[in-house]
Design a protein around this motif. Structure first.
Motif, PDB file in Angstrom:
ATOM      1  N   ASP A   1      67.613  78.588  67.011  1.00  0.00           N
ATOM      2  CA  ASP A   1      67.505  78.610  65.559  1.00  0.00           C
ATOM      3  C   ASP A   1      67.701  77.206  64.996  1.00  0.00           C
ATOM      4  OD1 ASP A   1      70.597  78.552  64.395  1.00  0.00           O
ATOM      5  OD2 ASP A   1      70.408  79.411  66.401  1.00  0.00           O
ATOM      6  N   PRO A   2      67.015  76.878  63.903  1.00  0.00           N
ATOM      7  CA  PRO A   2      67.114  75.540  63.318  1.00  0.00           C
ATOM      8  C   PRO A   2      68.532  75.161  62.912  1.00  0.00           C
ATOM      9  CG  PRO A   2      65.251  76.739  62.377  1.00  0.00           C
ATOM     10  CD  PRO A   2      66.030  77.725  63.193  1.00  0.00           C
ATOM     11  N   GLN A   3      69.334  76.140  62.489  1.00  0.00           N
ATOM     12  CA  GLN A   3      70.684  75.841  62.045  1.00  0.00           C
ATOM     13  C   GLN A   3      71.534  75.271  63.190  1.00  0.00           C
ATOM     14  OE1 GLN A   3      69.075  78.698  61.636  1.00  0.00           O
ATOM     15  NE2 GLN A   3      68.758  78.897  59.428  1.00  0.00           N
ATOM     16  N   THR A   4      71.407  75.866  64.378  1.00  0.00           N
ATOM     17  CA  THR A   4      72.156  75.359  65.522  1.00  0.00           C
ATOM     18  C   THR A   4      71.684  73.960  65.901  1.00  0.00           C
ATOM     19  OG1 THR A   4      72.611  77.572  66.400  1.00  0.00           O
ATOM     20  CG2 THR A   4      72.686  75.754  67.964  1.00  0.00           C
ATOM     21  N   SER A   5      70.373  73.740  65.873  1.00  0.00           N
ATOM     22  CA  SER A   5      69.849  72.398  66.167  1.00  0.00           C
ATOM     23  C   SER A   5      70.431  71.367  65.208  1.00  0.00           C
ATOM     24  CB  SER A   5      68.313  72.400  66.054  1.00  0.00           C
ATOM     25  OG  SER A   5      67.724  73.171  67.077  1.00  0.00           O
ATOM     26  N   ARG A   6      70.516  71.712  63.926  1.00  0.00           N
ATOM     27  CA  ARG A   6      71.021  70.755  62.929  1.00  0.00           C
ATOM     28  C   ARG A   6      72.513  70.503  63.107  1.00  0.00           C
ATOM     29  NH1 ARG A   6      67.051  73.872  58.831  1.00  0.00           N
ATOM     30  NH2 ARG A   6      65.233  72.525  59.170  1.00  0.00           N
ATOM     31  N   ARG A   7      73.278  71.541  63.435  1.00  0.00           N
ATOM     32  CA  ARG A   7      74.712  71.342  63.653  1.00  0.00           C
ATOM     33  C   ARG A   7      74.970  70.449  64.859  1.00  0.00           C
ATOM     34  NH1 ARG A   7      75.059  76.982  62.496  1.00  0.00           N
ATOM     35  NH2 ARG A   7      75.464  77.440  64.695  1.00  0.00           N
ATOM     36  N   LEU A   8      74.245  70.684  65.935  1.00  0.00           N
ATOM     37  CA  LEU A   8      74.454  69.873  67.131  1.00  0.00           C
ATOM     38  C   LEU A   8      73.974  68.440  66.925  1.00  0.00           C
ATOM     39  CD1 LEU A   8      73.532  72.360  70.008  1.00  0.00           C
ATOM     40  CD2 LEU A   8      75.793  71.500  69.385  1.00  0.00           C
ATOM     41  N   SER A   9      72.886  68.268  66.202  1.00  0.00           N
ATOM     42  CA  SER A   9      72.412  66.917  65.902  1.00  0.00           C
ATOM     43  C   SER A   9      73.477  66.136  65.141  1.00  0.00           C
ATOM     44  CB  SER A   9      71.115  66.995  65.088  1.00  0.00           C
ATOM     45  OG  SER A   9      70.657  65.707  64.739  1.00  0.00           O
TER      46      SER A   9
ATOM     47  N   ALA B   1      66.030  66.740  61.569  1.00  0.00           N
ATOM     48  CA  ALA B   1      66.703  67.578  62.557  1.00  0.00           C
ATOM     49  C   ALA B   1      66.503  69.057  62.249  1.00  0.00           C
ATOM     50  CB  ALA B   1      68.191  67.249  62.591  1.00  0.00           C
ATOM     51  N   GLY B   2      66.174  69.825  63.270  1.00  0.00           N
ATOM     52  CA  GLY B   2      65.957  71.264  63.133  1.00  0.00           C
ATOM     53  C   GLY B   2      64.529  71.651  62.846  1.00  0.00           C
ATOM     54  N   ASN B   3      63.695  70.692  62.419  1.00  0.00           N
ATOM     55  CA  ASN B   3      62.319  71.035  62.073  1.00  0.00           C
ATOM     56  C   ASN B   3      61.459  71.351  63.293  1.00  0.00           C
ATOM     57  OD1 ASN B   3      63.101  70.540  59.454  1.00  0.00           O
ATOM     58  ND2 ASN B   3      61.355  69.243  58.960  1.00  0.00           N
ATOM     59  N   GLY B   4      61.785  70.767  64.443  1.00  0.00           N
ATOM     60  CA  GLY B   4      61.078  71.133  65.670  1.00  0.00           C
ATOM     61  C   GLY B   4      61.356  72.583  66.032  1.00  0.00           C
ATOM     62  N   SER B   5      62.626  72.977  65.925  1.00  0.00           N
ATOM     63  CA  SER B   5      63.001  74.368  66.202  1.00  0.00           C
ATOM     64  C   SER B   5      62.344  75.314  65.211  1.00  0.00           C
ATOM     65  CB  SER B   5      64.528  74.525  66.141  1.00  0.00           C
ATOM     66  OG  SER B   5      65.142  73.794  67.187  1.00  0.00           O
ATOM     67  N   ALA B   6      62.279  74.912  63.946  1.00  0.00           N
ATOM     68  CA  ALA B   6      61.632  75.747  62.935  1.00  0.00           C
ATOM     69  C   ALA B   6      60.145  75.924  63.250  1.00  0.00           C
ATOM     70  CB  ALA B   6      61.810  75.129  61.551  1.00  0.00           C
ATOM     71  N   ALA B   7      59.489  74.822  63.645  1.00  0.00           N
ATOM     72  CA  ALA B   7      58.064  74.897  63.979  1.00  0.00           C
ATOM     73  C   ALA B   7      57.830  75.836  65.151  1.00  0.00           C
ATOM     74  CB  ALA B   7      57.528  73.500  64.296  1.00  0.00           C
ATOM     75  N   LYS B   8      58.723  75.790  66.147  1.00  0.00           N
ATOM     76  CA  LYS B   8      58.527  76.612  67.334  1.00  0.00           C
ATOM     77  C   LYS B   8      58.648  78.100  67.023  1.00  0.00           C
ATOM     78  CE  LYS B   8      57.869  78.038  71.449  1.00  0.00           C
ATOM     79  NZ  LYS B   8      58.683  77.749  72.639  1.00  0.00           N
ATOM     80  N   ILE B   9      59.626  78.500  66.212  1.00  0.00           N
ATOM     81  CA  ILE B   9      59.757  79.931  65.952  1.00  0.00           C
ATOM     82  C   ILE B   9      58.596  80.435  65.091  1.00  0.00           C
ATOM     83  CG2 ILE B   9      62.253  79.963  66.310  1.00  0.00           C
ATOM     84  CD1 ILE B   9      62.643  80.095  63.303  1.00  0.00           C
ATOM     85  N   CYS B  10      58.042  79.554  64.240  1.00  0.00           N
ATOM     86  CA  CYS B  10      56.851  79.949  63.476  1.00  0.00           C
ATOM     87  C   CYS B  10      55.653  80.098  64.405  1.00  0.00           C
ATOM     88  CB  CYS B  10      56.552  78.919  62.390  1.00  0.00           C
ATOM     89  SG  CYS B  10      57.770  78.853  61.066  1.00  0.00           S
ATOM     90  N   ASN B  11      55.524  79.190  65.369  1.00  0.00           N
ATOM     91  CA  ASN B  11      54.437  79.271  66.344  1.00  0.00           C
ATOM     92  C   ASN B  11      54.528  80.565  67.150  1.00  0.00           C
ATOM     93  OD1 ASN B  11      52.252  77.687  68.076  1.00  0.00           O
ATOM     94  ND2 ASN B  11      53.705  78.562  69.530  1.00  0.00           N
ATOM     95  N   ASN B  12      55.733  80.890  67.613  1.00  0.00           N
ATOM     96  CA  ASN B  12      55.874  82.075  68.456  1.00  0.00           C
ATOM     97  C   ASN B  12      55.733  83.369  67.663  1.00  0.00           C
ATOM     98  OD1 ASN B  12      56.212  80.343  70.564  1.00  0.00           O
ATOM     99  ND2 ASN B  12      57.975  81.407  71.420  1.00  0.00           N
ATOM    100  N   LEU B  13      56.081  83.327  66.391  1.00  0.00           N
ATOM    101  CA  LEU B  13      55.818  84.472  65.524  1.00  0.00           C
ATOM    102  C   LEU B  13      54.312  84.764  65.505  1.00  0.00           C
ATOM    103  CD1 LEU B  13      57.173  84.901  61.880  1.00  0.00           C
ATOM    104  CD2 LEU B  13      54.859  85.515  62.501  1.00  0.00           C
ATOM    105  N   ALA B  14      53.522  83.713  65.250  1.00  0.00           N
ATOM    106  CA  ALA B  14      52.066  83.888  65.196  1.00  0.00           C
ATOM    107  C   ALA B  14      51.503  84.306  66.551  1.00  0.00           C
ATOM    108  CB  ALA B  14      51.403  82.602  64.713  1.00  0.00           C
TER     109      ALA B  14
END
Length: 351
Positions: A140-148, A216-229
């Motif tokens: 999830d993007p939130q975890t990516s942003r916290r770790l970044s 930060a987190g936008n790569g993770s956001a893009a991936k979950i949108c890709n996998n949704l589609a």
């Protein structure tokens, strides 16, 4: 992915007070030279040697990087050790031996464990040896942003070229096991743009496309949108094939129609869910060795949870999640996600 159990986590609560200041620190970093690119002489630590990670690590080795690896699966560790690759017993040991860290793990929980758990990458405090952390997990993007932010709050034990503080990029991938094997993955990257530019050579040792997605987190956001589609398109293609079979149209004929008309998509022209239609895809080998249905269910859960957090309606994602959860509950969680054609729609093999 092969890391299959979760060690006890260190709570991130102790870091929360630092996150806001970390974000300010991250935004105030001076601009770095994009010519400061990693070379093959740099030491890369790779954590997570599952279906994807093992192939990505192997491509880094082929590219000439000095690679050390870690995984909880001792069988895969032995495989790399017998090839002469350095293996380490913990993420902390990997960090102490590496300039760059790449992780490829199944879930947010696993990533948190590797970064903040006992013997994790950050367990030594705020002094780190690696200057770059790349997480290619789908989380999830939130975890990516916290770790970044947590990484940016640390300092380097030794300065690296122009870099004055360690940097983290979230860089999930698309393409699946076949692309990981061939080195043709697409990386969706979030984080500091200068770090993205500096890491491009590293990415192109494992893939053929890199797309910068923003902070930060936008790569993770893009991936979950890709996998949704992707999930929705696989369900649509499978549903069309199953209905066609019942109406007397062969999947091979429908494949020709789909791929020469408006229904064409990756699920129809590169990853057919119908056994007997296409060679070299999971449906041709009893749905083994692809992207597990349980991982697709996990990614759809990330998508629907994120949608709720930003008040966006995603009814198709919600329905797709229910279908893949049903597959998992029926014992098909380890089968490739294209197995929905057989195990949900009761589709038949092409004779």
């Amino acid at each position: 992915m092969a890391i299959s159990r979760v060690r006890s986590l260190f709570s991130l609560s102790k870091r929360k007070s630092n996150f806001n200041s970390s974000l300010l620190q991250l935004s105030s970093l001076r601009r770095f030279s994009s010519s400061s690119v990693p070379s093959q002489s740099e030491r890369v630590g790779f954590i997570g040697l599952g279906n994807m990670g093992s192939r990505m690590a192997n491509n880094l080795i082929k590219a000439g990087y000095k690679v050390a690896v870690h995984d909880l699966n001792q069988t895969v560790m032995k495989f790399f050790s017998e090839k002469g690759i350095l293996t380490k017993d913990s993420p902390f040991e990997i960090a102490e031996a590496s300039d760059i860290i790449v992780s490829m793990l199944p879930s947010s929980t696993h990533v948190l464990d590797v970064y903040t758990g006992p013997n994790g990458l950050l367990c030594s405090g705020n002094m780190l040896r690696p200057w770059l952390f790349v997480d290619s997990s789908t989380i999830d993007p939130q975890t990516s942003r916290r770790l970044s932010a947590a990484v940016a709050n640390c300092a380097l034990k030794e300065k690296k070229d122009h870099w004055e503080t360690p940097i983290m990029l979230d860089a999930p991938v698309s393409g699946g096991v076949l692309a990981a094997e061939a080195g043709t993955l697409t990386f969706m990257v979030g984080g500091l743009e200068e770090a993205y530019l500096a890491a491009k050579r590293l990415f192109l040792s494992m893939g053929k496309n890199t797309i910068y997605c923003g902070g930060a987190g936008n790569g993770s956001a893009a991936k979950i949108c890709n996998n949704l589609a992707l999930a929705v398109s696989m369900l649509g293609v499978s549903e069309g094939f199953a209905l066609g079979q019942c109406l007397g149209i062969s999947a091979s004929t429908l494949t020709k129609i789909f791929n020469s008309s408006s229904a064409r998509c990756w699920s129809s022209d590169a990853y057919s869910p119908v056994p007997g239609v296409m060679d070299g895809v999971p449906s041709s080998r009893n749905y083994e060795g692809g992207f597990a249905s349980k991982l697709m269910a996990k990614d759809l859960n990330l998508a629907t949870t994120s949608a709720q957090e930003v008040s966006v309606k995603c009814p198709l994602a919600s329905q797709a999640k229910q279908i893949y959860m049903e597959l998992c509950n029926q014992g098909h969680g380890m089968k490739d996600f294209s197995s929905v054609f057989r195990h949900y729609y009761s589709g038949k093999d092409e004779l």
